[in-house]
Scaffold this motif. Structure first.
Motif, PDB file in Angstrom:
ATOM      1  N   ALA A 124     -70.901  38.592 -50.106  1.00 24.42           N
ATOM      2  CA  ALA A 124     -69.594  38.415 -49.465  1.00 24.42           C
ATOM      3  C   ALA A 124     -69.675  38.186 -47.958  1.00 24.42           C
ATOM      4  N   LEU A 125     -70.796  38.540 -47.328  1.00 20.54           N
ATOM      5  CA  LEU A 125     -70.893  38.472 -45.868  1.00 20.54           C
ATOM      6  C   LEU A 125     -71.814  37.357 -45.398  1.00 20.54           C
ATOM      7  N   ARG A 126     -71.623  36.969 -44.135  1.00 22.78           N
ATOM      8  CA  ARG A 126     -72.489  35.972 -43.505  1.00 22.78           C
ATOM      9  C   ARG A 126     -73.543  36.627 -42.609  1.00 22.78           C
ATOM     10  N   ILE A 127     -73.320  37.877 -42.252  1.00 21.96           N
ATOM     11  CA  ILE A 127     -74.253  38.585 -41.377  1.00 21.96           C
ATOM     12  C   ILE A 127     -75.335  39.266 -42.231  1.00 21.96           C
ATOM     13  N   PRO A 128     -76.454  39.659 -41.614  1.00 22.16           N
ATOM     14  CA  PRO A 128     -77.503  40.344 -42.384  1.00 22.16           C
ATOM     15  C   PRO A 128     -77.009  41.655 -42.994  1.00 22.16           C
ATOM     16  N   VAL A 129     -77.445  41.896 -44.228  1.00 24.16           N
ATOM     17  CA  VAL A 129     -77.144  43.140 -44.942  1.00 24.16           C
ATOM     18  C   VAL A 129     -78.479  43.793 -45.281  1.00 24.16           C
ATOM     19  N   ILE A 130     -78.610  45.064 -44.929  1.00 20.56           N
ATOM     20  CA  ILE A 130     -79.840  45.812 -45.149  1.00 20.56           C
ATOM     21  C   ILE A 130     -79.578  46.849 -46.231  1.00 20.56           C
ATOM     22  N   ALA A 131     -80.430  46.872 -47.256  1.00 16.90           N
ATOM     23  CA  ALA A 131     -80.314  47.862 -48.328  1.00 16.90           C
ATOM     24  C   ALA A 131     -80.973  49.159 -47.885  1.00 16.90           C
ATOM     25  N   ASN A 132     -80.323  50.278 -48.193  1.00 18.12           N
ATOM     26  CA  ASN A 132     -80.845  51.584 -47.817  1.00 18.12           C
ATOM     27  C   ASN A 132     -80.633  52.549 -48.977  1.00 18.12           C
ATOM     28  N   GLY A 133     -81.619  53.401 -49.192  1.00 16.37           N
ATOM     29  CA  GLY A 133     -81.501  54.428 -50.220  1.00 16.37           C
ATOM     30  C   GLY A 133     -82.320  54.111 -51.449  1.00 16.37           C
ATOM     31  N   GLY A 134     -82.944  55.136 -51.991  1.00 20.53           N
ATOM     32  CA  GLY A 134     -83.680  54.990 -53.236  1.00 20.53           C
ATOM     33  C   GLY A 134     -85.081  54.432 -53.091  1.00 20.53           C
ATOM     34  N   THR A 135     -85.610  54.391 -51.880  1.00 22.62           N
ATOM     35  CA  THR A 135     -86.959  53.869 -51.675  1.00 22.62           C
ATOM     36  C   THR A 135     -87.907  55.029 -51.421  1.00 22.62           C
ATOM     37  N   ARG A 136     -88.722  55.307 -52.419  1.00 22.41           N
ATOM     38  CA  ARG A 136     -89.686  56.399 -52.301  1.00 22.41           C
ATOM     39  C   ARG A 136     -91.114  55.902 -52.446  1.00 22.41           C
ATOM     40  N   VAL A 137     -91.309  54.816 -53.201  1.00 21.39           N
ATOM     41  CA  VAL A 137     -92.639  54.238 -53.390  1.00 21.39           C
ATOM     42  C   VAL A 137     -92.503  52.720 -53.257  1.00 21.39           C
ATOM     43  N   ALA A 138     -93.641  52.053 -53.079  1.00 19.72           N
ATOM     44  CA  ALA A 138     -93.639  50.593 -52.868  1.00 19.72           C
ATOM     45  C   ALA A 138     -92.926  49.844 -53.987  1.00 19.72           C
ATOM     46  N   GLY A 139     -93.032  50.312 -55.215  1.00 20.12           N
ATOM     47  CA  GLY A 139     -92.369  49.645 -56.334  1.00 20.12           C
ATOM     48  C   GLY A 139     -90.862  49.638 -56.197  1.00 20.12           C
TER      49      GLY A 139
END
Length: 88
Positions: A66-81
């Motif tokens: 929905a957006l034109r600006i960068p969106v960064i995902a956050n949360g749920g990252t504990r291991v490289a997979g």
């Protein structure tokens, strides 16, 4: 200030649990319209404290679409997979 401004938000929750996609996307659109340069979306609702439940990657994807600006995902990252799963 003359510098880029970013915002970090959590997903809006529904009254009976789950994620309110529409309200989350609408709020992020309003931040973009107000001049935010980037938005970080934490994939959980405020009620999901202490890593309760999986982050809503679908909501983050909806905001990104929905957006034109960068969106960064956050949360749920504990291991490289987890990074690969988020990028898929």
């Amino acid at each position: 200030l003359g510098v880029p401004v970013s915002a970090k938000v959590r997903c809006f929750g529904e009254r009976f649990g789950g994620v309110d996609f529409r309200s989350t996307v609408d709020f992020c659109r309003s931040l973009e319209a107000a001049g935010a340069s980037a938005i970080t979306v934490h994939g959980r609702t405020p009620e999901q404290r202490h890593h309760e439940g999986a982050p809503s990657l679908e909501t983050i994807q909806a905001v990104k679409a929905a957006l034109r600006i960068p969106v960064i995902a956050n949360g749920g990252t504990r291991v490289a997979g987890d990074v690969q799963r988020t990028l898929a």
